[in-house]
Design an enzyme around this catalytic site. Structure first.
Site, PDB file in Angstrom:
ATOM      1  N   LYS A  93      49.665  43.310  21.894  1.00  6.92           N
ATOM      2  CA  LYS A  93      49.607  44.472  22.672  1.00  6.92           C
ATOM      3  C   LYS A  93      49.040  44.548  24.057  1.00  6.92           C
ATOM      4  O   LYS A  93      48.632  43.223  24.348  1.00  6.92           O
ATOM      5  CB  LYS A  93      48.819  45.736  21.909  1.00  6.92           C
ATOM      6  CG  LYS A  93      47.259  45.283  21.806  1.00  6.92           C
ATOM      7  CD  LYS A  93      46.283  45.837  20.801  1.00  6.92           C
ATOM      8  CE  LYS A  93      45.039  45.330  20.746  1.00  6.92           C
ATOM      9  NZ  LYS A  93      44.121  46.121  19.752  1.00  6.92           N
ATOM     10  N   TYR A 109      33.076  42.625  53.213  1.00  8.75           N
ATOM     11  CA  TYR A 109      32.645  43.937  53.418  1.00  8.75           C
ATOM     12  C   TYR A 109      31.503  44.241  53.121  1.00  8.75           C
ATOM     13  O   TYR A 109      30.760  43.612  52.254  1.00  8.75           O
ATOM     14  CB  TYR A 109      33.597  44.698  52.453  1.00  8.75           C
ATOM     15  CG  TYR A 109      35.318  44.780  52.964  1.00  8.75           C
ATOM     16  CD1 TYR A 109      35.614  45.299  54.291  1.00  8.75           C
ATOM     17  CD2 TYR A 109      36.059  44.464  52.170  1.00  8.75           C
ATOM     18  CE1 TYR A 109      36.724  45.323  54.579  1.00  8.75           C
ATOM     19  CE2 TYR A 109      37.656  44.243  52.408  1.00  8.75           C
ATOM     20  CZ  TYR A 109      37.657  44.671  53.789  1.00  8.75           C
ATOM     21  OH  TYR A 109      39.229  44.713  54.056  1.00  8.75           O
ATOM     22  N   MET A 119      40.390  42.913  48.029  1.00  8.18           N
ATOM     23  CA  MET A 119      41.792  42.981  47.541  1.00  8.18           C
ATOM     24  C   MET A 119      42.507  41.635  47.235  1.00  8.18           C
ATOM     25  O   MET A 119      43.217  41.422  46.194  1.00  8.18           O
ATOM     26  CB  MET A 119      42.725  43.980  48.068  1.00  8.18           C
ATOM     27  CG  MET A 119      43.897  44.498  47.444  1.00  8.18           C
ATOM     28  SD  MET A 119      44.879  45.772  48.301  1.00  8.18           S
ATOM     29  CE  MET A 119      43.777  47.215  47.942  1.00  8.18           C
ATOM     30  N   ARG A 176      37.367  55.675  14.376  1.00 11.20           N
ATOM     31  CA  ARG A 176      38.652  55.751  15.407  1.00 11.20           C
ATOM     32  C   ARG A 176      39.838  56.246  14.469  1.00 11.20           C
ATOM     33  O   ARG A 176      39.722  57.252  14.024  1.00 11.20           O
ATOM     34  CB  ARG A 176      38.925  54.275  16.096  1.00 11.20           C
ATOM     35  CG  ARG A 176      39.505  54.375  17.288  1.00 11.20           C
ATOM     36  CD  ARG A 176      39.623  52.949  18.064  1.00 11.20           C
ATOM     37  NE  ARG A 176      40.123  52.282  17.321  1.00 11.20           N
ATOM     38  CZ  ARG A 176      40.410  50.689  17.772  1.00 11.20           C
ATOM     39  NH1 ARG A 176      40.087  50.488  19.081  1.00 11.20           N
ATOM     40  NH2 ARG A 176      41.151  49.817  17.158  1.00 11.20           N
TER      41      ARG A 176
HETATM   42  C1  LIG Z   1      43.450  45.044  19.174  1.00 13.04           C
HETATM   43  C2  LIG Z   1      43.544  45.066  17.614  1.00 13.04           C
HETATM   44  C3  LIG Z   1      43.403  44.028  16.915  1.00 13.04           C
HETATM   45  C4  LIG Z   1      43.149  42.545  17.383  1.00 13.04           C
HETATM   46  O1  LIG Z   1      41.958  42.240  17.933  1.00 13.04           O
HETATM   47  P1  LIG Z   1      41.283  40.928  18.353  1.00 13.04           P
HETATM   48  O2  LIG Z   1      39.811  41.319  18.500  1.00 13.04           O
HETATM   49  O3  LIG Z   1      41.862  40.743  19.715  1.00 13.04           O
HETATM   50  O4  LIG Z   1      41.542  40.156  17.414  1.00 13.04           O
HETATM   51  C5  LIG Z   1      43.366  44.053  15.549  1.00 13.04           C
HETATM   52  N1  LIG Z   1      43.589  45.001  14.893  1.00 13.04           N
HETATM   53  C6  LIG Z   1      43.723  46.201  15.535  1.00 13.04           C
HETATM   54  C7  LIG Z   1      43.979  47.644  14.488  1.00 13.04           C
HETATM   55  C8  LIG Z   1      43.798  46.228  16.981  1.00 13.04           C
HETATM   56  O5  LIG Z   1      43.737  47.378  17.847  1.00 13.04           O
END
Ligand SMILES: *Cc1c(COP(=O)(O)O)cnc(C)c1O
Length: 360
Positions: free
Chosen positions: A35, A254, A302, A129
Site C-alpha cells: 500500500k 529562513y 523546499m 480499528r
Molecule cells: C499496513 C498493514 C500491514 C503491514 O504492516 P508493517 O508494520 O509495515 O509490516 C499489515 N496488516 C495490515 C492490516 C496493515 O494495514
C-alpha cells in the site's frame, strides 16, 4: 545522475529481505503489503520484482487495479474491502480477495448477483480499528459460509502494539485470537512485520503480512533493519550544489534559525521538504557526505538544506549526500524529525526522479 534529490530503489535488497522473512517464518505464506505506493518505493516495480509472494495487499481499489494493469497476476487483497456493489463486482471480476470488517459489507455480499470472492473476515481483538467483535464469530462464520458470494472464507486480525516487545496488550490480543482460531478451520492471518518477528507463530495455514521488513526497515525502536539482517531498499540522496565559507556569527536559512558558533564551511544540498525530506528535521540531523556524518543546520527549505561541513572541508559541488540509506540507517535519522521510518519513506517519490536498480 541529476543534481536534484533522488530515491534509488534497490530491488536486489528487496529480494534479499524477502528471503530473510521466509527464513524467520518458515512455512508461513506471505501477503506482501505494498500500500501507499509500496511505502514510497514504487508499487509497480516492487510488485513486479517479487511476483512469487503468495499475495499482495493494498489499501485501495485503485492500487489493486493498477497492479493488474501492470500485468501482476499474483492474488491481491483489498485490506479495507469494498464499499459498494460496483466495487464488489470489480473485485470479483479481477479476482481480488476482500477483507470484510463491517455489517454493511456483508450486506453487499448477500445482495450480490453472481460471482464470488475469497473473503478475509476481520476481527477486532483490541486495536479498535477495523473488525467485528470476536463474540459474534460463530454466527458470522456461519453466515458467510452460507453466502453464495463467498468463494473461500479466511480469518484475519491486526496487532496494535507488536512493535513494543514488552507490551502486555499483545498477549491479551493473542489470547482472543487463539480462541478465534481454535474454532476455525481455514487460513488465518494475524501478524504484520513486528508480529512476524516478535511473537510466536501460530501453526496451520498461516499468512503473515509484512510491509516494513520488505523494505529493510525495522519495526522496533531498539533495533535497525541492518541489525535484523535486512538491507535498506531505499537510498535517498542528493548532491552538494554549493560549498562556501561560513563566518562565525552568521545566521543560516529562513528566519536565521542557526547561528554559526565558529568559522566553518557550509554546504548546500539539493533536497528539501518538496522532495520528502521533511521540514521537521532539526539542526543536528546527520547527513552522510563523503563518508562523514555532518549536521544539518537551520530550517529545511523546499528544495534545499544546509549542512556544516567543518572548517577543513574538501567537499566539492557535485559530491553525493546521503539523506538515508546505506551508511546512514533511516532509523538513526527518523528521531531527529520526531518521525518513524514509515512516514519518512512514504513521503518520498511524489515529486522527484527515482531510479530502480536491480543488482540481484
Ligand atoms: C499496513 C498493514 C500491514 C503491514 O504492516 P508493517 O508494520 O509495515 O509490516 C499489515 N496488516 C495490515 C492490516 C496493515 O494495514
Amino acid at each position: 545522475m541529476t543534481f536534484g534529490a533522488r530515491a534509488l530503489i534497490r530491488l536486489d535488497a528487496l529480494k534479499h529481505n524477502l528471503s530473510v522473512i521466509r527464513k524467520s517464518c518458515p512455512g508461513a505464506k506471505i501477503m506482501a503489503v505494498v500500500k501507499a505506493n509500496a511505502y514510497g518505493h514504487g508499487m509497480v516495480p516492487v510488485a513486479q520484482s517479487i511476483p512469487d509472494v503468495d499475495s499482495f495487499a493494498v489499501a485501495r481499489m485503485a492500487e489493486a487495479i493498477q497492479l493488474r494493469q501492470a500485468g501482476v497476476e499474483t492474488p491481491i487483497v483489498l485490506l479495507a474491502g469494498v464499499f459498494n456493489d460496483d466495487e464488489l463486482q470489480q473485485a470479483i471480476t479481477n479476482n481480488f480477495e476482500i477483507v470484510v470488517h463491517c455489517e454493511e459489507q456483508i450486506g453487499l455480499l448477500d445482495a450480490a448477483q453472481g460471482g464470488a470472492a475469497t473473503v478475509w473476515l476481520k476481527f477486532d481483538t483490541g486495536m479498535n480499528r477495523l473488525g467485528f467483535n470476536p463474540d459474534d464469530a460463530e454466527n458470522l462464520i456461519t453466515r458467510l459460509r452460507n453466502c453464495n458470494s463467498v468463494a473461500e472464507l479466511r480469518l484475519m486480525s491486526h496487532l496494535a502494539s507488536a512493535d513494543d516487545r514488552g507490551n502486555a496488550a499483545t498477549g491479551a490480543q493473542l489470547e482472543r485470537i487463539n480462541e478465534l482460531v481454535e474454532g476455525f478451520d481455514g487460513a488465518v492471518s494475524i501478524a504484520n512485520s513486528a508480529g512476524a518477528l516478535a511473537w510466536p507463530a501460530l501453526t496451520g495455514d498461516v499468512w503473515i503480512r509484512p510491509g516494513l521488513l520488505l523494505f529493510g526497515l525495522s519495526p522496533f525502536d531498539d533495533q535497525t533493519g541492518g541489525e535484523l539482517g535486512l538491507l535498506p531498499v531505499m537510498q535517498f540522496e542528493a548532491r552538494l550544489i554549493a560549498v562556501k565559507p561560513l563566518a562565525k556569527g552568521a545566521l543560516v536559512g529562513y528566519r536565521g534559525r542557526y547561528e554559526a558558533p565558529a568559522d566553518s564551511t557550509i554546504g548546500i544540498i539539493s533536497a528539501g521538504y518538496g522532495d520528502g525530506y521533511t521540514r521537521h528535521f532539526k539542526t543536528g540531523t546527520p547527513v552522510l557526505v563523503n563518508g562523514r556524518k555532518v549536521p544539518l543546520i537551520g530550517n529545511v527549505s523546499m528544495d534545499m538544506i544546509a549542512v556544516d561541513l567543518g572548517p577543513d572541508a574538501a567537499d566539492q559541488v557535485g559530491d553525493v549526500a546521503t539523506l538515508w540509506g546505506d551508511g546512514l540507517p533511516i532509523e538513526e535519522v527518523a528521531p531527529w524529525a520526531d518521525a518513524i521510518p514509515y512516514d519518512l519513506v512514504c513521503g518520498v517519490m511524489n515529486r522527484e526522479a527515482s531510479e530502480i536498480v536491480d543488482q540481484g
